[in-house]
Design an enzyme around this catalytic site. Sequence first.
Site, PDB file in Angstrom:
ATOM      1  CB  CYS A  14      -0.836   0.096   1.120  1.00 15.29           C
ATOM      2  SG  CYS A  14      -0.039   0.063   2.822  1.00 15.29           S
ATOM      3  CD  GLU A 134      -3.451   1.131  12.445  1.00  7.68           C
ATOM      4  OE1 GLU A 134      -4.486   1.530  12.594  1.00  7.68           O
ATOM      5  OE2 GLU A 134      -3.100   0.195  11.371  1.00  7.68           O
TER       6      GLU A 134
END
Length: 293
Positions: A14, A134
């Site tokens: 990504c 994250e």
Amino acid sequence: MAASVEIDDKSGFCFGVVTAINKAEDELRGTETLYCLGDIVHNTAEVERLQRKGLVTIDHNRLETLHDVKVLLRAHGEPPSTYNCAKARNITVIDATCPVVLRLQQRIREAYCESVKNGDGTQIVIYGRRGHAEVNGLVGQTDGTAIVIESIDELDRIDYSRPVKLYSQTTKSLEGFKAISESIKGRMEQNIPFEFADTICRQVANRVEHLRSFAEKHDVILFVAGEKSSNGRILFDHCRAVNPRAHLVAGPENIEQQWLLDARTIGICGATSTPRWLMERVADAVNSSMIDL
């Protein structure tokens, strides 16, 4: 007749991962050593490739021993404590936090600070994998007070007599987030505020339907992803749901020839943490294997 092999042109890194790797390679052109806090991407082969260029992976304990060096923060993001640690040790931070993650961090921080200011007891709830890099960064925005929910089975951890604001790890599934939000809404006590924000990255989420379509049109699917890739597991499960002959591999060494028997078409795809060059190596190995069948 040999089977045809197709690499999915929409699989692979990504933009957040691409940016992080580009920043690492740019820095390594001008220095012999660059430190990275955690694996730059959840793919062992790519991590090892960058290590050969001089990237040194460290953990938070090692960070606290360093001074006057450069440290790259990967796309997953970090809590405020990491930046404070770097500043105290005169460490130059190369910040490669994904913009999507950064915006989510800011939203959670603002919601938390507003709750503290108002004293309204709002609970910040994060749908994500506990301990994921994250998620650690997101929880850090709330001084460690956020409630992390991995599944509906854990919703009893929330106090439904107090306001709730729900957010999601950027790589979770839309279906899972919808189920969590609807279940929380149904449990809230009357007139108690409940807000939720769909913070799932669309570049990841939009791959689901494409991958399902890609998996359906091939006899066999080889899904290439690292063992640590949360996104990889989610996307692979979608492939497997529509094609029972889908197999998860870390690289060409994991391919079993029996998987390829009687296959006319073989599709190769991967996670947002899977480099294109690794999918190409898998394709090369498949083509070599087909010769021997």
